[in-house]
Scaffold this active site. Structure first.
Site, PDB file in Angstrom:
ATOM      1  N   ASP A  24       7.794  -2.817  -8.929  1.00 40.57           N
ATOM      2  CA  ASP A  24       7.303  -2.801 -10.308  1.00 40.57           C
ATOM      3  C   ASP A  24       7.265  -4.211 -10.902  1.00 40.57           C
ATOM      4  O   ASP A  24       8.048  -5.083 -10.513  1.00 40.57           O
ATOM      5  CB  ASP A  24       8.224  -1.893 -11.148  1.00 40.57           C
ATOM      6  CG  ASP A  24       7.565  -1.453 -12.446  1.00 40.57           C
ATOM      7  OD1 ASP A  24       6.338  -1.635 -12.593  1.00 40.57           O
ATOM      8  OD2 ASP A  24       8.280  -0.925 -13.317  1.00 40.57           O
ATOM      9  N   HIS A  41      -1.322  -7.759  -8.992  1.00 36.87           N
ATOM     10  CA  HIS A  41      -1.321  -6.801  -7.879  1.00 36.87           C
ATOM     11  C   HIS A  41      -1.578  -7.523  -6.547  1.00 36.87           C
ATOM     12  O   HIS A  41      -0.970  -7.192  -5.535  1.00 36.87           O
ATOM     13  CB  HIS A  41      -2.367  -5.705  -8.103  1.00 36.87           C
ATOM     14  CG  HIS A  41      -2.052  -4.822  -9.279  1.00 36.87           C
ATOM     15  ND1 HIS A  41      -0.793  -4.301  -9.485  1.00 36.87           N
ATOM     16  CD2 HIS A  41      -2.812  -4.375 -10.311  1.00 36.87           C
ATOM     17  CE1 HIS A  41      -0.796  -3.563 -10.591  1.00 36.87           C
ATOM     18  NE2 HIS A  41      -2.007  -3.610 -11.121  1.00 36.87           N
ATOM     19  N   LEU A 135      10.007  -1.209  12.816  1.00 34.47           N
ATOM     20  CA  LEU A 135      10.220  -0.848  11.408  1.00 34.47           C
ATOM     21  C   LEU A 135       9.255   0.285  11.070  1.00 34.47           C
ATOM     22  O   LEU A 135       8.064   0.200  11.379  1.00 34.47           O
ATOM     23  CB  LEU A 135       9.930  -2.045  10.494  1.00 34.47           C
ATOM     24  CG  LEU A 135      10.021  -1.746   8.985  1.00 34.47           C
ATOM     25  CD1 LEU A 135      11.472  -1.667   8.525  1.00 34.47           C
ATOM     26  CD2 LEU A 135       9.291  -2.813   8.165  1.00 34.47           C
TER      27      LEU A 135
HETATM   28  C1  IPE Z   1       6.169   3.174 -10.715  1.00 28.04           C
HETATM   29  O1  IPE Z   1       5.855   2.134 -11.582  1.00 28.04           O
HETATM   30  C2  IPE Z   1       5.062   3.398  -9.746  1.00 28.04           C
HETATM   31  C3  IPE Z   1       4.858   2.347  -8.750  1.00 28.04           C
HETATM   32  C4  IPE Z   1       5.577   1.271  -8.616  1.00 28.04           C
HETATM   33  C5  IPE Z   1       3.770   2.584  -7.847  1.00 28.04           C
HETATM   34  P1  IPE Z   1       5.159   2.415 -12.990  1.00 28.04           P
HETATM   35  O2  IPE Z   1       4.991   1.106 -13.630  1.00 28.04           O
HETATM   36  O3  IPE Z   1       3.951   3.245 -12.793  1.00 28.04           O
HETATM   37  O4  IPE Z   1       6.256   3.319 -13.720  1.00 28.04           O
HETATM   38  P2  IPE Z   1       6.614   3.455 -15.260  1.00 28.04           P
HETATM   39  O5  IPE Z   1       5.330   3.786 -15.981  1.00 28.04           O
HETATM   40  O6  IPE Z   1       7.184   2.156 -15.716  1.00 28.04           O
HETATM   41  O7  IPE Z   1       7.626   4.554 -15.301  1.00 28.04           O
HETATM   42  C1  IPE Z   2       3.591  -2.014 -10.174  1.00 27.23           C
HETATM   43  O1  IPE Z   2       3.342  -2.962 -11.141  1.00 27.23           O
HETATM   44  C2  IPE Z   2       2.367  -1.675  -9.372  1.00 27.23           C
HETATM   45  C3  IPE Z   2       1.847  -0.320  -9.611  1.00 27.23           C
HETATM   46  C4  IPE Z   2       2.355   0.574 -10.409  1.00 27.23           C
HETATM   47  C5  IPE Z   2       0.610   0.033  -8.889  1.00 27.23           C
HETATM   48  P1  IPE Z   2       2.824  -2.552 -12.579  1.00 27.23           P
HETATM   49  O2  IPE Z   2       1.328  -2.540 -12.560  1.00 27.23           O
HETATM   50  O3  IPE Z   2       3.444  -1.278 -13.030  1.00 27.23           O
HETATM   51  O4  IPE Z   2       3.338  -3.761 -13.457  1.00 27.23           O
HETATM   52  P2  IPE Z   2       3.908  -3.699 -14.929  1.00 27.23           P
HETATM   53  O5  IPE Z   2       4.997  -2.658 -14.940  1.00 27.23           O
HETATM   54  O6  IPE Z   2       2.784  -3.319 -15.831  1.00 27.23           O
HETATM   55  O7  IPE Z   2       4.417  -5.072 -15.195  1.00 27.23           O
HETATM   56 MG    MG Z   3       5.121  -0.823 -14.065  1.00 24.80          MG
END
Ligand code: IPE
Ligand code: IPE
Ligand code: MG
Length: 242
Positions: A24, A41, A135
């Site tokens: 995240d 990303h 892995l």
């Molecule tokens: C969880 O992160 C999903 C992934 C890392 C793929 P999100 O950013 O979607 O989760 P929330 O919205 O903070 O709970």
């Molecule tokens: C995690 O990073 C990747 C996915 C959920 C696909 P985020 O896109 O949730 O990044 P933040 O949480 O907005 O910083």
């Molecule tokens: Mg996120």
């Protein structure tokens, strides 16, 4: 100048067999740099490469990554499209190198509902790498823990499993993770302290580790720190310590 990787000795550490990561913070990493979210990303995927190398180096056997949740479909269409483009590119370009490294790629989640072209790429990657043993990389993609549990229940009912036959082992065989050990350590980057529908059955007794580091910056040393913390944990499973 080529910098040597600093020595990180894991010989005194307890190495979890199965590490699961909620990757995240890509968006916030980009925002901090005044970059578009898609750049975050992309940086996240580049980092995954490094973390896979570190997992192999540290002797972790199973790595499960949360790449795209069932809830992430609710993001703006342009972001979803951008993420799908990245996954397609990774499946085209990185799979051969992972294969050479002995990584087995496995998908967790529902492939129906994603682009057919992408589905085919996922199937090909799993097929190519199926005999690799260094892995196991589980990619949770279009994955949600609740959806997984409902999917399992539907299958159980369709198979006519009786209430008497049903137990935790039988149920586990109907999950996407059938045959895999439960995660020992769940890591969440970016400072959030929630599970966000990730492995909600399987992580019942996992150790949880969170760090404020955004995923694109979560490097080998950050993983080492997580392993260090895990080593200090006392896993009791509801029992008393003697
Ligand atoms: C969880 O992160 C999903 C992934 C890392 C793929 P999100 O950013 O979607 O989760 P929330 O919205 O903070 O709970
Ligand atoms: C995690 O990073 C990747 C996915 C959920 C696909 P985020 O896109 O949730 O990044 P933040 O949480 O907005 O910083
Ligand atoms: Mg996120």
């Amino acid at each position: 100048m080529i910098l040597n990787k600093p020595d990180l000795d894991v010989s005194g550490l307890k190495i979890p067999q199965h590490v699961a990561i909620i990757m995240d913070g890509n968006g916030r990493w980009a925002k901090k740099r005044l970059l578009p979210r898609q750049a975050g990303h992309r940086a996240g995927v580049e980092n995954l490469r490094r973390v896979i190398d570190a997992c192999i180096e540290f002797g972790i056997e199973v790595l499960t990554i949360y790449a795209f949740s069932t809830e992430n479909w609710g993001r703006p269409e342009s972001e979803v499209r951008g993420l799908m483009r990245i996954f397609a590119r990774v499946l085209d370009q990185e799979v051969y190198e992972l294969h050479d490294q002995g990584v087995r790629i496995y998908h967790l989640g529902d492939l129906n509902g994603i682009d057919k072209n992408l589905q085919d790429k996922v199937h090909r990657a799993m097929e190519l790498t199926r005999n690799n043993e260094r892995l196991l990389l589980n990619v949770a993609f279009n994955y949600g823990g609740r959806a997984e549990i409902l999917h399992a229940i539907r299958q159980l009912l369709a198979d006519g499993v009786s209430p008497e036959e049903l137990n935790e082992d039988v149920f586990g065989r109907y999950l996407f993770t059938s045959g895999l050990p439960d995660p020992d350590l769940v890591i969440r980057t970016s400072g959030e302290k929630r599970i966000s529908n990730f492995l909600i059955w399987q992580a019942a007794y996992a150790e949880f580790y969170q760090t404020p580091i955004y995923w694109p910056d979560f490097d080998r040393e950050a993983l080492y720190d997580a392993l260090l913390a895990y080593t200090g944990r006392d896993r009791r499973y509801g029992l008393l310590k003697d």
